[in-house]
Design a protein around this motif. Structure first.
Motif, PDB file in Angstrom:
ATOM      1  N   ASP A 232       0.831  -0.869   0.033  1.00 22.80           N
ATOM      2  CA  ASP A 232      -0.176   0.391   0.132  1.00 22.80           C
ATOM      3  C   ASP A 232       1.048   1.237  -0.417  1.00 22.80           C
ATOM      4  O   ASP A 232       1.025   2.498  -0.881  1.00 22.80           O
ATOM      5  N   ILE A 233       1.902   1.264   0.585  1.00 22.23           N
ATOM      6  CA  ILE A 233       2.686   2.469   1.087  1.00 22.23           C
ATOM      7  C   ILE A 233       2.969   2.708  -0.781  1.00 22.23           C
ATOM      8  O   ILE A 233       3.513   3.546  -0.866  1.00 22.23           O
ATOM      9  N   GLU A 234       3.926   1.376  -1.291  1.00 17.87           N
ATOM     10  CA  GLU A 234       4.419   1.518  -2.543  1.00 17.87           C
ATOM     11  C   GLU A 234       3.891   1.769  -3.605  1.00 17.87           C
ATOM     12  O   GLU A 234       3.869   3.892  -4.494  1.00 17.87           O
ATOM     13  N   ILE A 235       2.450   1.087  -3.499  1.00 14.24           N
ATOM     14  CA  ILE A 235       1.427   1.947  -4.336  1.00 14.24           C
ATOM     15  C   ILE A 235       0.677   3.556  -4.385  1.00 14.24           C
ATOM     16  O   ILE A 235       1.076   4.375  -5.710  1.00 14.24           O
ATOM     17  N   THR A 236       0.836   4.364  -2.965  1.00 15.23           N
ATOM     18  CA  THR A 236       0.799   5.202  -2.930  1.00 15.23           C
ATOM     19  C   THR A 236       1.651   6.878  -2.617  1.00 15.23           C
ATOM     20  O   THR A 236       1.640   7.358  -3.498  1.00 15.23           O
ATOM     21  N   SER A 237       2.555   5.533  -2.947  1.00 12.92           N
ATOM     22  CA  SER A 237       4.086   6.821  -3.454  1.00 12.92           C
ATOM     23  C   SER A 237       3.496   7.166  -4.685  1.00 12.92           C
ATOM     24  O   SER A 237       4.283   7.760  -5.405  1.00 12.92           O
ATOM     25  N   ILE A 238       4.216   5.778  -5.851  1.00 11.83           N
ATOM     26  CA  ILE A 238       3.916   6.020  -6.746  1.00 11.83           C
ATOM     27  C   ILE A 238       2.470   7.348  -7.455  1.00 11.83           C
ATOM     28  O   ILE A 238       2.866   7.699  -8.044  1.00 11.83           O
ATOM     29  N   SER A 239       1.389   6.424  -6.759  1.00 10.27           N
ATOM     30  CA  SER A 239       0.771   7.694  -7.063  1.00 10.27           C
ATOM     31  C   SER A 239       0.631   8.998  -6.445  1.00 10.27           C
ATOM     32  O   SER A 239       0.478   9.950  -7.039  1.00 10.27           O
ATOM     33  N   GLN A 240       1.038   9.372  -5.799  1.00  7.93           N
ATOM     34  CA  GLN A 240       1.214  10.584  -5.192  1.00  7.93           C
ATOM     35  C   GLN A 240       2.777  11.153  -6.161  1.00  7.93           C
ATOM     36  O   GLN A 240       2.769  13.201  -6.612  1.00  7.93           O
ATOM     37  N   ALA A 241       3.976  10.948  -6.312  1.00 11.13           N
ATOM     38  CA  ALA A 241       4.523  10.943  -7.153  1.00 11.13           C
ATOM     39  C   ALA A 241       4.307  11.608  -8.943  1.00 11.13           C
ATOM     40  O   ALA A 241       4.827  12.360  -9.436  1.00 11.13           O
ATOM     41  N   ASN A 242       2.986  10.915  -8.788  1.00 14.21           N
ATOM     42  CA  ASN A 242       2.487  11.080 -10.322  1.00 14.21           C
ATOM     43  C   ASN A 242       1.848  12.461 -10.511  1.00 14.21           C
ATOM     44  O   ASN A 242       2.132  12.909 -10.998  1.00 14.21           O
ATOM     45  N   HIS A 243       1.384  12.192  -9.248  1.00 13.63           N
ATOM     46  CA  HIS A 243       0.370  13.559  -8.654  1.00 13.63           C
ATOM     47  C   HIS A 243       1.780  14.876  -9.003  1.00 13.63           C
ATOM     48  O   HIS A 243       0.883  16.534  -8.988  1.00 13.63           O
ATOM     49  N   ILE A 244       2.345  15.076  -8.970  1.00 10.14           N
ATOM     50  CA  ILE A 244       3.372  15.823  -7.782  1.00 10.14           C
ATOM     51  C   ILE A 244       3.503  16.349  -9.676  1.00 10.14           C
ATOM     52  O   ILE A 244       4.022  17.378  -9.809  1.00 10.14           O
ATOM     53  N   GLY A 245       4.206  14.687 -10.363  1.00 11.13           N
ATOM     54  CA  GLY A 245       5.188  15.673 -11.272  1.00 11.13           C
ATOM     55  C   GLY A 245       3.775  15.931 -12.729  1.00 11.13           C
ATOM     56  O   GLY A 245       4.712  17.002 -13.529  1.00 11.13           O
ATOM     57  N   GLU A 246       2.229  15.586 -12.371  1.00 14.53           N
ATOM     58  CA  GLU A 246       1.667  17.163 -13.065  1.00 14.53           C
ATOM     59  C   GLU A 246       1.540  17.757 -12.992  1.00 14.53           C
ATOM     60  O   GLU A 246       1.024  18.695 -13.912  1.00 14.53           O
ATOM     61  N   LEU A 247       1.467  18.587 -11.926  1.00 20.77           N
ATOM     62  CA  LEU A 247       1.650  19.302 -11.060  1.00 20.77           C
ATOM     63  C   LEU A 247       2.859  21.163 -11.618  1.00 20.77           C
ATOM     64  O   LEU A 247       2.793  21.497 -12.004  1.00 20.77           O
ATOM     65  N   PHE A 248       3.676  20.215 -11.571  1.00 23.10           N
ATOM     66  CA  PHE A 248       4.777  21.268 -11.978  1.00 23.10           C
ATOM     67  C   PHE A 248       5.018  20.805 -13.964  1.00 23.10           C
ATOM     68  O   PHE A 248       6.658  20.728 -14.411  1.00 23.10           O
ATOM     69  N   GLY A 249       3.894  20.295 -14.222  1.00 26.57           N
ATOM     70  CA  GLY A 249       4.118  19.798 -16.031  1.00 26.57           C
ATOM     71  C   GLY A 249       4.295  18.837 -16.928  1.00 26.57           C
ATOM     72  O   GLY A 249       4.389  19.048 -17.700  1.00 26.57           O
ATOM     73  N   GLY A 250       4.750  17.613 -15.735  1.00 25.42           N
ATOM     74  CA  GLY A 250       4.832  16.624 -16.022  1.00 25.42           C
ATOM     75  C   GLY A 250       3.463  16.217 -16.891  1.00 25.42           C
ATOM     76  O   GLY A 250       2.403  16.481 -16.738  1.00 25.42           O
ATOM     77  N   GLY A 251       3.408  14.653 -17.476  1.00 23.19           N
ATOM     78  CA  GLY A 251       2.329  14.078 -18.078  1.00 23.19           C
ATOM     79  C   GLY A 251       2.419  13.993 -19.033  1.00 23.19           C
ATOM     80  O   GLY A 251       2.987  14.597 -20.434  1.00 23.19           O
ATOM     81  N   ASP A 252       1.545  13.479 -19.470  1.00 23.26           N
ATOM     82  CA  ASP A 252       1.138  13.427 -21.429  1.00 23.26           C
ATOM     83  C   ASP A 252       0.701  14.175 -21.873  1.00 23.26           C
ATOM     84  O   ASP A 252      -0.382  15.052 -20.945  1.00 23.26           O
ATOM     85  N   LYS A 253       1.002  14.909 -22.848  1.00 23.62           N
ATOM     86  CA  LYS A 253       0.050  16.235 -23.026  1.00 23.62           C
ATOM     87  C   LYS A 253       0.021  16.231 -24.697  1.00 23.62           C
ATOM     88  O   LYS A 253       0.546  15.155 -25.019  1.00 23.62           O
TER      89      LYS A 253
END
Length: 76
Positions: free
Chosen positions: A55-76
């Motif tokens: 659960d910690i691993e899944i939550t950490s990955i999800s949080q990292a993805n969301h933080i990346g999206e906040l700073f302009g990462g992710g699919d465009k």
């Protein structure tokens, strides 16, 4: 879980007792009910720890993805 003792413990005894209570205490800190932890076998404690670890691993990955999206990462 912790033995109530009035005597001053040495470093070795503190380490030994910390090792003894670490897994049950971590499970309780992560929301596993104390009654389940107290009544569990050693194997059941390890299974619960594995579920918490996943659960910690899944939550950490999800949080990292969301933080990346906040700073302009992710699919465009």
């Amino acid at each position: 879980m912790l033995k109530n003792s009035r005597q001053k413990l040495g470093n070795r005894e503190i380490e030994r007792q910390a090792d003894y209570v670490e897994l049950p205490l971590r499970l309780i800190m992560h929301g596993i009910p104390e009654r389940l932890v107290k009544n569990a076998t050693p194997d059941q404690l390890l299974i619960m720890a594995k579920v918490v670890e996943r659960d910690i691993e899944i939550t950490s990955i999800s949080q990292a993805n969301h933080i990346g999206e906040l700073f302009g990462g992710g699919d465009k």
